[in-house]
Design an enzyme around this catalytic site. Structure first.
Site, PDB file in Angstrom:
ATOM      1  N   ILE A 155       0.815  -1.213   0.000  1.00 40.39           N
ATOM      2  CA  ILE A 155       0.000   0.000   0.000  1.00 40.39           C
ATOM      3  C   ILE A 155       0.848   1.261   0.000  1.00 40.39           C
ATOM      4  O   ILE A 155       0.307   2.373  -0.017  1.00 40.39           O
ATOM      5  CB  ILE A 155      -0.959   0.022   1.209  1.00 40.39           C
ATOM      6  CG1 ILE A 155      -0.180  -0.111   2.526  1.00 40.39           C
ATOM      7  CG2 ILE A 155      -2.006  -1.064   1.077  1.00 40.39           C
ATOM      8  CD1 ILE A 155      -1.046   0.015   3.765  1.00 40.39           C
ATOM      9  N   GLY A 156       2.178   1.116  -0.005  1.00 40.52           N
ATOM     10  CA  GLY A 156       3.030   2.296  -0.026  1.00 40.52           C
ATOM     11  C   GLY A 156       4.498   1.936   0.060  1.00 40.52           C
ATOM     12  O   GLY A 156       4.859   0.815   0.437  1.00 40.52           O
ATOM     13  N   GLY A 195       8.551   3.877   0.949  1.00 46.62           N
ATOM     14  CA  GLY A 195       9.295   5.042   1.408  1.00 46.62           C
ATOM     15  C   GLY A 195      10.767   4.707   1.501  1.00 46.62           C
ATOM     16  O   GLY A 195      11.215   3.644   1.042  1.00 46.62           O
ATOM     17  N   GLY A 196      11.543   5.631   2.108  1.00 42.93           N
ATOM     18  CA  GLY A 196      12.971   5.394   2.252  1.00 42.93           C
ATOM     19  C   GLY A 196      13.275   4.198   3.130  1.00 42.93           C
ATOM     20  O   GLY A 196      14.307   3.532   2.993  1.00 42.93           O
ATOM     21  N   VAL A 240       5.399  -0.791   2.658  1.00 45.15           N
ATOM     22  CA  VAL A 240       4.351  -0.954   3.659  1.00 45.15           C
ATOM     23  C   VAL A 240       3.251  -1.816   3.045  1.00 45.15           C
ATOM     24  O   VAL A 240       2.792  -1.565   1.927  1.00 45.15           O
ATOM     25  CB  VAL A 240       3.771   0.404   4.105  1.00 45.15           C
ATOM     26  CG1 VAL A 240       2.682   0.185   5.160  1.00 45.15           C
ATOM     27  CG2 VAL A 240       4.873   1.297   4.668  1.00 45.15           C
ATOM     28  N   LYS A 276       5.183  -2.526   8.070  1.00 44.15           N
ATOM     29  CA  LYS A 276       6.307  -1.821   7.453  1.00 44.15           C
ATOM     30  C   LYS A 276       7.511  -2.756   7.455  1.00 44.15           C
ATOM     31  O   LYS A 276       7.965  -3.215   8.507  1.00 44.15           O
ATOM     32  CB  LYS A 276       6.633  -0.538   8.215  1.00 44.15           C
ATOM     33  CG  LYS A 276       7.753   0.281   7.584  1.00 44.15           C
ATOM     34  CD  LYS A 276       8.163   1.448   8.475  1.00 44.15           C
ATOM     35  CE  LYS A 276       7.129   2.533   8.514  1.00 44.15           C
ATOM     36  NZ  LYS A 276       7.642   3.738   9.215  1.00 44.15           N
ATOM     37  N   ASP A 307       9.883  15.085  10.770  1.00 42.70           N
ATOM     38  CA  ASP A 307       9.459  14.820   9.389  1.00 42.70           C
ATOM     39  C   ASP A 307       7.938  14.937   9.256  1.00 42.70           C
ATOM     40  O   ASP A 307       7.291  14.057   8.676  1.00 42.70           O
ATOM     41  CB  ASP A 307       9.938  13.448   8.941  1.00 42.70           C
ATOM     42  CG  ASP A 307      10.039  13.334   7.417  1.00 42.70           C
ATOM     43  OD1 ASP A 307      10.064  14.382   6.746  1.00 42.70           O
ATOM     44  OD2 ASP A 307      10.094  12.204   6.906  1.00 42.70           O
TER      45      ASP A 307
END
Length: 237
Positions: A5-6, A8-9, A13, A27, A125
């Site tokens: 679903i996603g 990132g760095g 996820v 994650k 962040d």
């Protein structure tokens, strides 16, 4: 079965389910990410000890060989970035009442981190992609991989600059001296995104290289900013 679903760095996820059917977000640390190991440990250390309605809840973690997983409560409406600035299929109709509630909820979570958590926590962040929305659009601050613990006995922490371009407080970016004000500046940029429907990410700066704060200043007043130009769903007053 898990669905991505996603990304990132840190890594990818996924959506999964506990044995009782409860949906969760998983994650997974990227094996190639050296920085991700530090982020993984930081996130466990920070988020496992705090509870607040506007902070994403850590359910558990797993370390097995090179596999490192963090298990979180699942946010049905993904992130504010997708809801507000995403594609037509992901964009959510957000009227002013809903937008105000998202800003107030995020501010409440930040106030808890800065004033009530022990020790205090600076997130470092705050941005639309790190604000998750549950099924009722309740905002939850997520991704504590860059967070710093902030004891009451110090006025600032000298550290390497970390965060996302377009959201960094100028004094922090220039001097590397971290205070709570860095989060507050980032939150201010987030509020501008919520109001204007414009993104502050580097990919949207354009040829003039104006970040959102400069763009808003250039046009002088928010009343002249077109609302939600990137959100095809529009807005109801």
């Amino acid at each position: 079965m898990m669905n991505c679903i996603g990304r990132g760095g840190f890594g990818a996820v996924y959506k999964g389910n506990l044995k009782d059917g409860t949906p969760i977000a998983i994650k997974k640390l990227s094996a190639e990410s050296k920085q991700g190991t530090n982020e993984f440990l930081t996130e466990i250390n920070v988020i496992s000890n705090v509870r607040h309605p506007n902070l994403v809840r850590l359910i558990g973690c797993c370390v097995d060989g090179t596999n490192r997983l963090l298990v979180y409560e699942y946010a049905e409406n993904n992130s504010l970035a997708n809801a507000l600035l995403g594609s037509r299929s992901r964009c959510i109709l957000l009227n002013w009442e809903k937008r105000a509630a998202i800003c107030i909820g995020t501010a409440s979570g930040l106030a808890f981190l800065h004033e009530e958590a022990q020790p205090r926590i600076v997130h470092r962040d705050i941005k639309a992609s790190n604000i998750l929305l549950d099924k009722k659009l309740l905002p939850k601050i997520g991704d504590f991989g860059l967070a710093k613990l902030f004891p009451d006995t110090v006025t600032h922490i000298s550290t390497r600059v970390a965060g996302t371009m377009g959201y960094l407080a100028p004094e922090y970016a220039l001097l590397g001296q971290l205070t709570k004000k860095a989060d507050i500046y980032s939150f201010g940029v987030l509020v501008l995104e919520v109001i204007s429907g414009q993104s502050s990410s580097k990919s949207t700066w354009g040829h003039d290289m104006h970040v959102l704060v400069e763009w808003v200043t250039h046009f002088s007043v928010l009343a002249s900013v077109p609302i939600c130009s990137n959100c095809h769903a529009g807005i109801n007053s």
